[in-house]
Every structure is written in C-alpha cells, then in structure tokens.
Design a protein around this motif. Structure first.
Motif, PDB file in Angstrom:
ATOM      1  N   MET A  32       0.824  -1.202   0.000  1.00  0.00           N
ATOM      2  CA  MET A  32       0.000   0.000   0.000  1.00  0.00           C
ATOM      3  C   MET A  32       0.861   1.256   0.000  1.00  0.00           C
ATOM      4  O   MET A  32       0.506   2.272   0.561  1.00  0.00           O
ATOM      5  CB  MET A  32      -0.931   0.002   1.216  1.00  0.00           C
ATOM      6  N   GLY A  33       2.009   1.193  -0.616  1.00  0.00           N
ATOM      7  CA  GLY A  33       2.960   2.295  -0.608  1.00  0.00           C
ATOM      8  C   GLY A  33       2.510   3.543  -1.337  1.00  0.00           C
ATOM      9  O   GLY A  33       3.054   4.621  -1.127  1.00  0.00           O
ATOM     10  N   VAL A  34       1.496   3.416  -2.193  1.00  0.00           N
ATOM     11  CA  VAL A  34       1.012   4.591  -2.915  1.00  0.00           C
ATOM     12  C   VAL A  34       0.502   5.645  -1.946  1.00  0.00           C
ATOM     13  O   VAL A  34       0.591   6.837  -2.205  1.00  0.00           O
ATOM     14  CB  VAL A  34      -0.068   4.205  -3.946  1.00  0.00           C
ATOM     15  N   THR A  35       0.005   5.225  -0.816  1.00  0.00           N
ATOM     16  CA  THR A  35      -0.516   6.187   0.156  1.00  0.00           C
ATOM     17  C   THR A  35       0.605   7.040   0.740  1.00  0.00           C
ATOM     18  O   THR A  35       0.401   8.215   1.014  1.00  0.00           O
ATOM     19  CB  THR A  35      -1.257   5.470   1.289  1.00  0.00           C
ATOM     20  N   ARG A  36       1.766   6.465   0.907  1.00  0.00           N
ATOM     21  CA  ARG A  36       2.903   7.225   1.429  1.00  0.00           C
ATOM     22  C   ARG A  36       3.322   8.305   0.444  1.00  0.00           C
ATOM     23  O   ARG A  36       3.627   9.429   0.823  1.00  0.00           O
ATOM     24  CB  ARG A  36       4.085   6.297   1.705  1.00  0.00           C
ATOM     25  N   VAL A  37       3.302   7.982  -0.832  1.00  0.00           N
ATOM     26  CA  VAL A  37       3.668   8.955  -1.867  1.00  0.00           C
ATOM     27  C   VAL A  37       2.707  10.134  -1.859  1.00  0.00           C
ATOM     28  O   VAL A  37       3.116  11.290  -1.969  1.00  0.00           O
ATOM     29  CB  VAL A  37       3.683   8.278  -3.259  1.00  0.00           C
ATOM     30  N   VAL A  38       1.420   9.858  -1.700  1.00  0.00           N
ATOM     31  CA  VAL A  38       0.411  10.919  -1.709  1.00  0.00           C
ATOM     32  C   VAL A  38       0.625  11.880  -0.545  1.00  0.00           C
ATOM     33  O   VAL A  38       0.609  13.096  -0.708  1.00  0.00           O
ATOM     34  CB  VAL A  38      -1.013  10.312  -1.654  1.00  0.00           C
ATOM     35  N   VAL A  39       0.849  11.344   0.639  1.00  0.00           N
ATOM     36  CA  VAL A  39       0.964  12.193   1.832  1.00  0.00           C
ATOM     37  C   VAL A  39       2.323  12.876   1.918  1.00  0.00           C
ATOM     38  O   VAL A  39       2.414  14.054   2.263  1.00  0.00           O
ATOM     39  CB  VAL A  39       0.678  11.364   3.100  1.00  0.00           C
ATOM     40  N   GLU A  40       3.389  12.178   1.603  1.00  0.00           N
ATOM     41  CA  GLU A  40       4.723  12.760   1.764  1.00  0.00           C
ATOM     42  C   GLU A  40       5.071  13.782   0.684  1.00  0.00           C
ATOM     43  O   GLU A  40       6.020  14.533   0.839  1.00  0.00           O
ATOM     44  CB  GLU A  40       5.776  11.655   1.812  1.00  0.00           C
ATOM     45  N   SER A  41       4.312  13.835  -0.390  1.00  0.00           N
ATOM     46  CA  SER A  41       4.611  14.813  -1.436  1.00  0.00           C
ATOM     47  C   SER A  41       4.063  16.196  -1.099  1.00  0.00           C
ATOM     48  O   SER A  41       4.429  17.176  -1.742  1.00  0.00           O
ATOM     49  CB  SER A  41       4.049  14.344  -2.775  1.00  0.00           C
ATOM     50  N   VAL A  42       3.197  16.299  -0.096  1.00  0.00           N
ATOM     51  CA  VAL A  42       2.625  17.584   0.327  1.00  0.00           C
ATOM     52  C   VAL A  42       3.175  17.906   1.713  1.00  0.00           C
ATOM     53  O   VAL A  42       2.834  17.230   2.689  1.00  0.00           O
ATOM     54  CB  VAL A  42       1.080  17.517   0.356  1.00  0.00           C
ATOM     55  N   PRO A  43       4.036  18.918   1.835  1.00  0.00           N
ATOM     56  CA  PRO A  43       4.712  19.193   3.114  1.00  0.00           C
ATOM     57  C   PRO A  43       3.803  19.333   4.340  1.00  0.00           C
ATOM     58  O   PRO A  43       4.134  18.772   5.388  1.00  0.00           O
ATOM     59  CB  PRO A  43       5.484  20.489   2.840  1.00  0.00           C
ATOM     60  N   PRO A  44       2.664  20.025   4.288  1.00  0.00           N
ATOM     61  CA  PRO A  44       1.850  20.138   5.509  1.00  0.00           C
ATOM     62  C   PRO A  44       1.258  18.808   5.979  1.00  0.00           C
ATOM     63  O   PRO A  44       0.910  18.672   7.144  1.00  0.00           O
ATOM     64  CB  PRO A  44       0.728  21.099   5.122  1.00  0.00           C
ATOM     65  N   LEU A  45       1.159  17.829   5.092  1.00  0.00           N
ATOM     66  CA  LEU A  45       0.559  16.549   5.464  1.00  0.00           C
ATOM     67  C   LEU A  45       1.551  15.583   6.106  1.00  0.00           C
ATOM     68  O   LEU A  45       1.149  14.579   6.682  1.00  0.00           O
ATOM     69  CB  LEU A  45      -0.068  15.886   4.233  1.00  0.00           C
ATOM     70  N   ASP A  47       3.352  15.839   8.765  1.00  0.00           N
ATOM     71  CA  ASP A  47       3.377  15.802  10.225  1.00  0.00           C
ATOM     72  C   ASP A  47       2.339  14.844  10.809  1.00  0.00           C
ATOM     73  O   ASP A  47       2.554  14.269  11.873  1.00  0.00           O
ATOM     74  CB  ASP A  47       3.147  17.203  10.793  1.00  0.00           C
ATOM     75  N   SER A  48       1.218  14.690  10.157  1.00  0.00           N
ATOM     76  CA  SER A  48       0.142  13.851  10.679  1.00  0.00           C
ATOM     77  C   SER A  48      -0.458  12.995   9.559  1.00  0.00           C
ATOM     78  O   SER A  48      -1.529  13.297   9.032  1.00  0.00           O
ATOM     79  CB  SER A  48      -0.934  14.732  11.304  1.00  0.00           C
ATOM     80  N   PRO A  49       0.216  11.909   9.208  1.00  0.00           N
ATOM     81  CA  PRO A  49      -0.258  11.108   8.073  1.00  0.00           C
ATOM     82  C   PRO A  49      -1.604  10.433   8.328  1.00  0.00           C
ATOM     83  O   PRO A  49      -2.401  10.286   7.407  1.00  0.00           O
ATOM     84  CB  PRO A  49       0.844  10.083   7.860  1.00  0.00           C
ATOM     85  N   LEU A  50      -1.889  10.035   9.563  1.00  0.00           N
ATOM     86  CA  LEU A  50      -3.170   9.400   9.845  1.00  0.00           C
ATOM     87  C   LEU A  50      -4.325  10.367   9.601  1.00  0.00           C
ATOM     88  O   LEU A  50      -5.313  10.029   8.943  1.00  0.00           O
ATOM     89  CB  LEU A  50      -3.213   8.869  11.276  1.00  0.00           C
ATOM     90  N   ALA A  51      -4.180  11.575  10.094  1.00  0.00           N
ATOM     91  CA  ALA A  51      -5.213  12.588   9.880  1.00  0.00           C
ATOM     92  C   ALA A  51      -5.327  12.942   8.396  1.00  0.00           C
ATOM     93  O   ALA A  51      -6.427  13.149   7.888  1.00  0.00           O
ATOM     94  CB  ALA A  51      -4.905  13.836  10.690  1.00  0.00           C
ATOM     95  N   ALA A  52      -4.203  12.991   7.702  1.00  0.00           N
ATOM     96  CA  ALA A  52      -4.227  13.314   6.276  1.00  0.00           C
ATOM     97  C   ALA A  52      -4.997  12.255   5.490  1.00  0.00           C
ATOM     98  O   ALA A  52      -5.800  12.579   4.607  1.00  0.00           O
ATOM     99  CB  ALA A  52      -2.801  13.427   5.745  1.00  0.00           C
ATOM    100  N   HIS A  53      -4.783  10.991   5.821  1.00  0.00           N
ATOM    101  CA  HIS A  53      -5.503   9.926   5.133  1.00  0.00           C
ATOM    102  C   HIS A  53      -6.987   9.949   5.480  1.00  0.00           C
ATOM    103  O   HIS A  53      -7.830   9.680   4.617  1.00  0.00           O
ATOM    104  CB  HIS A  53      -4.898   8.563   5.464  1.00  0.00           C
ATOM    105  N   ALA A  54      -7.301  10.264   6.714  1.00  0.00           N
ATOM    106  CA  ALA A  54      -8.710  10.370   7.102  1.00  0.00           C
ATOM    107  C   ALA A  54      -9.393  11.499   6.333  1.00  0.00           C
ATOM    108  O   ALA A  54     -10.540  11.358   5.889  1.00  0.00           O
ATOM    109  CB  ALA A  54      -8.827  10.590   8.605  1.00  0.00           C
ATOM    110  N   VAL A  55      -8.692  12.609   6.144  1.00  0.00           N
ATOM    111  CA  VAL A  55      -9.247  13.726   5.381  1.00  0.00           C
ATOM    112  C   VAL A  55      -9.424  13.333   3.915  1.00  0.00           C
ATOM    113  O   VAL A  55     -10.428  13.688   3.283  1.00  0.00           O
ATOM    114  CB  VAL A  55      -8.359  14.983   5.525  1.00  0.00           C
ATOM    115  N   LEU A  56      -8.484  12.597   3.358  1.00  0.00           N
ATOM    116  CA  LEU A  56      -8.626  12.122   1.972  1.00  0.00           C
ATOM    117  C   LEU A  56      -9.852  11.222   1.825  1.00  0.00           C
ATOM    118  O   LEU A  56     -10.608  11.346   0.853  1.00  0.00           O
ATOM    119  CB  LEU A  56      -7.372  11.372   1.532  1.00  0.00           C
ATOM    120  N   ALA A  57     -10.060  10.326   2.784  1.00  0.00           N
ATOM    121  CA  ALA A  57     -11.228   9.452   2.729  1.00  0.00           C
ATOM    122  C   ALA A  57     -12.520  10.256   2.855  1.00  0.00           C
ATOM    123  O   ALA A  57     -13.498   9.999   2.138  1.00  0.00           O
ATOM    124  CB  ALA A  57     -11.145   8.396   3.826  1.00  0.00           C
ATOM    125  N   ALA A  58     -12.522  11.237   3.741  1.00  0.00           N
ATOM    126  CA  ALA A  58     -13.714  12.082   3.901  1.00  0.00           C
ATOM    127  C   ALA A  58     -13.985  12.899   2.640  1.00  0.00           C
ATOM    128  O   ALA A  58     -15.140  13.078   2.240  1.00  0.00           O
ATOM    129  CB  ALA A  58     -13.533  13.002   5.105  1.00  0.00           C
TER     130      ALA A  58
END
Length: 73
Positions: A32-45, A47-58
């Motif tokens: 599931m490494g694609v999720t890491r690429v999505v979050v780590e490519s945006v600097p503000p995201l 710091d909190s990858p769990l919250a970032a993924h939850a926001v993407l799902a929402a």
C-alpha cells in the motif's frame, strides 16, 4: 460530470481508507505504498499522516455524495 466525480471520489476514498489501515498497522502492508507517496509529497501533510488519510477518505465520501446529488437533479 457525474462519472468524473464518481471516479475521483472513489480514488480518494480508496487511497484514504488504505492509508488509514496502513498507518494503524504501522506500515505493515508494504504493497500500500502509494498512500505514502500521496501524503509525503505535500509538506503540511507529513506531520500527521493518519489525519491526512482520514481527510482524503472524507473528501472522497464528499465527492461521491456530490455525484449522487448531481445525478438526482
């Protein structure tokens, strides 16, 4: 337009959901490494990858709801 919203909504929902599972299992699912690429490519995201993924799902759910409303009108 409805199909475009449905496609983007589904992609965001899947990426966000998979990212939440990946973060909760401490990166156990390596495929599931694609999720890491999505979050780590945006600097503000970074710091909190769990919250970032939850926001993407929402956001994916919101797009799917918008597509459903667009289809009814």
């Amino acid at each position: 337009m409805k199909k475009i919203l449905e496609v983007f909504g589904t992609v965001l929902l899947v990426v966000g959901g998979v990212g939440v599972v990946r973060e909760l299992t401490d990166g156990w699912f390596a495929f599931m490494g694609v999720t890491r690429v999505v979050v780590e490519s945006v600097p503000p995201l970074r710091d909190s990858p769990l919250a970032a993924h939850a926001v993407l799902a929402a956001a994916g759910l919101a797009l799917l709801a918008a597509a459903d409303r667009r289809g009814r009108a």
